[in-house]
Design a protein around this motif. Structure first.
Motif, PDB file in Angstrom:
ATOM      1  N   GLU A 219       0.833  -1.237  -0.019  1.00  0.00           N
ATOM      2  CA  GLU A 219      -0.174   0.047   0.029  1.00  0.00           C
ATOM      3  C   GLU A 219       0.772   1.195   0.050  1.00  0.00           C
ATOM      4  O   GLU A 219       1.829   1.357   0.783  1.00  0.00           O
ATOM      5  N   PHE A 220       0.522   2.326  -0.944  1.00  0.00           N
ATOM      6  CA  PHE A 220       1.386   3.481  -0.855  1.00  0.00           C
ATOM      7  C   PHE A 220       0.161   4.553  -0.238  1.00  0.00           C
ATOM      8  O   PHE A 220      -0.888   4.596  -0.823  1.00  0.00           O
ATOM      9  N   ARG A 221       0.585   5.139   0.590  1.00  0.00           N
ATOM     10  CA  ARG A 221      -0.082   6.401   1.251  1.00  0.00           C
ATOM     11  C   ARG A 221       0.480   7.803   1.311  1.00  0.00           C
ATOM     12  O   ARG A 221       1.417   7.835   1.792  1.00  0.00           O
ATOM     13  N   GLY A 222      -0.368   8.418   0.373  1.00  0.00           N
ATOM     14  CA  GLY A 222       0.418   9.792   0.080  1.00  0.00           C
ATOM     15  C   GLY A 222       1.904  10.041  -0.207  1.00  0.00           C
ATOM     16  O   GLY A 222       2.461  10.988   0.271  1.00  0.00           O
ATOM     17  N   VAL A 223       2.031   9.366  -1.143  1.00  0.00           N
ATOM     18  CA  VAL A 223       3.699   9.223  -1.125  1.00  0.00           C
ATOM     19  C   VAL A 223       4.069  10.464  -2.254  1.00  0.00           C
ATOM     20  O   VAL A 223       3.371  10.437  -3.422  1.00  0.00           O
ATOM     21  N   PHE A 224       4.975  11.059  -2.067  1.00  0.00           N
ATOM     22  CA  PHE A 224       5.845  11.764  -2.928  1.00  0.00           C
ATOM     23  C   PHE A 224       7.092  11.352  -3.216  1.00  0.00           C
ATOM     24  O   PHE A 224       8.028  11.075  -2.255  1.00  0.00           O
ATOM     25  N   ALA A 225       7.764  11.308  -4.410  1.00  0.00           N
ATOM     26  CA  ALA A 225       9.033  10.889  -4.733  1.00  0.00           C
ATOM     27  C   ALA A 225       8.988  10.913  -6.245  1.00  0.00           C
ATOM     28  O   ALA A 225       8.400  10.440  -7.174  1.00  0.00           O
ATOM     29  N   GLY A 226      10.302  11.943  -6.647  1.00  0.00           N
ATOM     30  CA  GLY A 226      10.517  12.085  -7.932  1.00  0.00           C
ATOM     31  C   GLY A 226       9.215  12.900  -8.575  1.00  0.00           C
ATOM     32  O   GLY A 226       8.546  13.639  -8.046  1.00  0.00           O
ATOM     33  N   PRO A 227       8.615  12.158  -9.724  1.00  0.00           N
ATOM     34  CA  PRO A 227       7.514  12.754 -10.247  1.00  0.00           C
ATOM     35  C   PRO A 227       6.247  12.368  -9.782  1.00  0.00           C
ATOM     36  O   PRO A 227       4.973  12.750  -9.887  1.00  0.00           O
ATOM     37  N   LEU A 228       6.134  11.345  -8.645  1.00  0.00           N
ATOM     38  CA  LEU A 228       5.054  10.812  -8.065  1.00  0.00           C
ATOM     39  C   LEU A 228       4.461  11.813  -7.141  1.00  0.00           C
ATOM     40  O   LEU A 228       5.171  12.524  -6.070  1.00  0.00           O
ATOM     41  N   LYS A 229       3.072  12.115  -7.110  1.00  0.00           N
ATOM     42  CA  LYS A 229       2.607  13.081  -6.381  1.00  0.00           C
ATOM     43  C   LYS A 229       1.566  12.698  -5.752  1.00  0.00           C
ATOM     44  O   LYS A 229       0.446  12.282  -6.195  1.00  0.00           O
ATOM     45  N   ASP A 230       1.604  12.553  -4.394  1.00  0.00           N
ATOM     46  CA  ASP A 230       0.453  12.177  -3.491  1.00  0.00           C
ATOM     47  C   ASP A 230       0.044  10.897  -3.899  1.00  0.00           C
ATOM     48  O   ASP A 230      -1.425  10.580  -3.977  1.00  0.00           O
ATOM     49  N   LEU A 231       0.696   9.770  -4.137  1.00  0.00           N
ATOM     50  CA  LEU A 231       0.166   8.559  -4.638  1.00  0.00           C
ATOM     51  C   LEU A 231      -0.478   7.651  -3.476  1.00  0.00           C
ATOM     52  O   LEU A 231       0.179   7.513  -2.515  1.00  0.00           O
ATOM     53  N   THR A 232      -1.465   7.247  -3.804  1.00  0.00           N
ATOM     54  CA  THR A 232      -2.295   6.594  -2.795  1.00  0.00           C
ATOM     55  C   THR A 232      -2.981   5.473  -3.417  1.00  0.00           C
ATOM     56  O   THR A 232      -3.939   5.733  -4.164  1.00  0.00           O
ATOM     57  N   ILE A 233      -2.581   4.289  -3.227  1.00  0.00           N
ATOM     58  CA  ILE A 233      -3.271   3.011  -4.290  1.00  0.00           C
ATOM     59  C   ILE A 233      -2.795   1.861  -3.244  1.00  0.00           C
ATOM     60  O   ILE A 233      -1.546   1.881  -2.648  1.00  0.00           O
ATOM     61  N   ALA A 234      -3.316   0.637  -3.643  1.00  0.00           N
ATOM     62  CA  ALA A 234      -3.029  -0.431  -2.765  1.00  0.00           C
ATOM     63  C   ALA A 234      -3.130  -1.722  -3.835  1.00  0.00           C
ATOM     64  O   ALA A 234      -3.919  -1.586  -4.717  1.00  0.00           O
TER      65      ALA A 234
END
Length: 311
Positions: A4-19
């Motif tokens: 599960e990704f919760r509110g992830v920011f990294a490189g181009p990824l912006k507020d990624l929330t997905i499981a």
């Protein structure tokens, strides 16, 4: 084991929330810089998020392009275009191995540009665009959305490339000269890419060096291997021209629906007399491409409607 990704920011990824659940193979697609590689590396602990958190089991493995395929048991396995450089034997073994890992409870993230592989192997597909999830779900439906996006991107890119005359041959008596040829999109802008089904145009300008009583301007579309697809001319379309005197320039616009299948084509333009005496014939003068949201074999895109009739 799920991830599960919760509110992830990294490189181009912006507020990624997905499981992704356990016992699943998730296809991951996206164009360059969409965030696909970053998502896979985060999933396997190869990167740390700038913000947010990732919940996953302790056994995680990231396989980069060109890596040997290690399918030892793990909670999460991410393959980043890993199969692209493998031979048929390794690929077949890998597909079997991934299915076994799925059955054993692993979560597999599979980044690939091979749509058939993703359709047949994956339980779900995630489409990343601009660091965000553009769509996710059923592989066939998500891939169809992605193909439509790619076709539109290719179509837009075609308008950034200036038209260029590069004929395979040229002949004629020189009484007239084809000085420019443009392939136009539905918006009237020059482009080297048409989208299948788009209303398009071919615009040609001919300059006359000698007087010509009744010139005929014609066009011919061929596939890249020389198969004649469609041709017409002003005479056939009952558009009368002339007389033209030396120094005159005439611009002709042909417009039609581009009901062609996606592949590469060439365009031949000619100016000649009604009896066929050629002023200027430019063979395969311009190359262009037809894009579509689905691959269709053949040349004519007939857009068949299919129904199932009750017995």
């Amino acid at each position: 084991m799920p991830i599960e990704f919760r509110g992830v920011f990294a490189g181009p990824l912006k507020d990624l929330t997905i499981a992704a659940p356990a016992s699943a193979i998730i296809g991951v697609i996206g164009i360059k810089n969409a965030g696909v590689t970053e998502l896979l590396k985060l999933a396997c602990g190869q990167m740390e998020p700038q913000q947010g958190e990732i919940k996953a089991g302790p056994q995680r493995r990231y396989l980069a392009p060109g890596d040997s395929v290690n399918l030892a048991p793990a909670d999460v396995i991410a393959l980043d275009q890993t199969l692209a450089t493998q031979d048929a034997l390794v690929r077949t073994r890998t597909v079997t191995g991934l299915d076994r890992l799925r059955r054993a409870g692993a979560t597999v993230l599979l980044a690939s540009h091979e749509e058939r592989l993703l359709e047949t192997l994956c339980d779900e597909v995630w489409w990343l665009e601009g660091g965000e999830i553009a769509a996710k779900g059923d592989p066939r439906q998500t891939l169809a959305q992605y193909r439509r996006f790619v076709a539109d991107q290719v179509r837009a890119w075609g308008e950034t490339i200036p038209p260029r005359l590069a004929p395979s041959s040229r002949r004629g008596d020189g009484r007239a000269e084809v000085v420019s040829i443009e392939t136009l999109g539905a918006n009237g802008q020059p482009t080297i890419v048409w989208k299948s089904g788009e209303y398009v145009g071919v615009r040609a300008t001919v300059r006359f060096h000698e007087a010509v009583t009744g010139p005929v301007i014609g066009m011919l579309i061929r596939t890249r291997i020389g198969f004649e697809v469609y041709g017409t001319n002003t005479d056939r379309e009952q558009v009368r021209m002339g007389p033209c005197k030396a120094g005159d320039a005439v611009t002709v616009l042909f417009q039609f629906l581009c009901d062609l299948c996606p592949q590469a084509y060439t365009l031949t333009l000619a100016s000649h007399d009604p009896d066929g005496a050629v002023h200027d014939w430019i063979e395969d003068a311009v190359a262009f491409t037809v894009a579509d949201e689905r691959g269709t074999p053949g040349v004519a895109n007939l857009r068949a409607k299919v129904t199932v009739e009750a017995p």
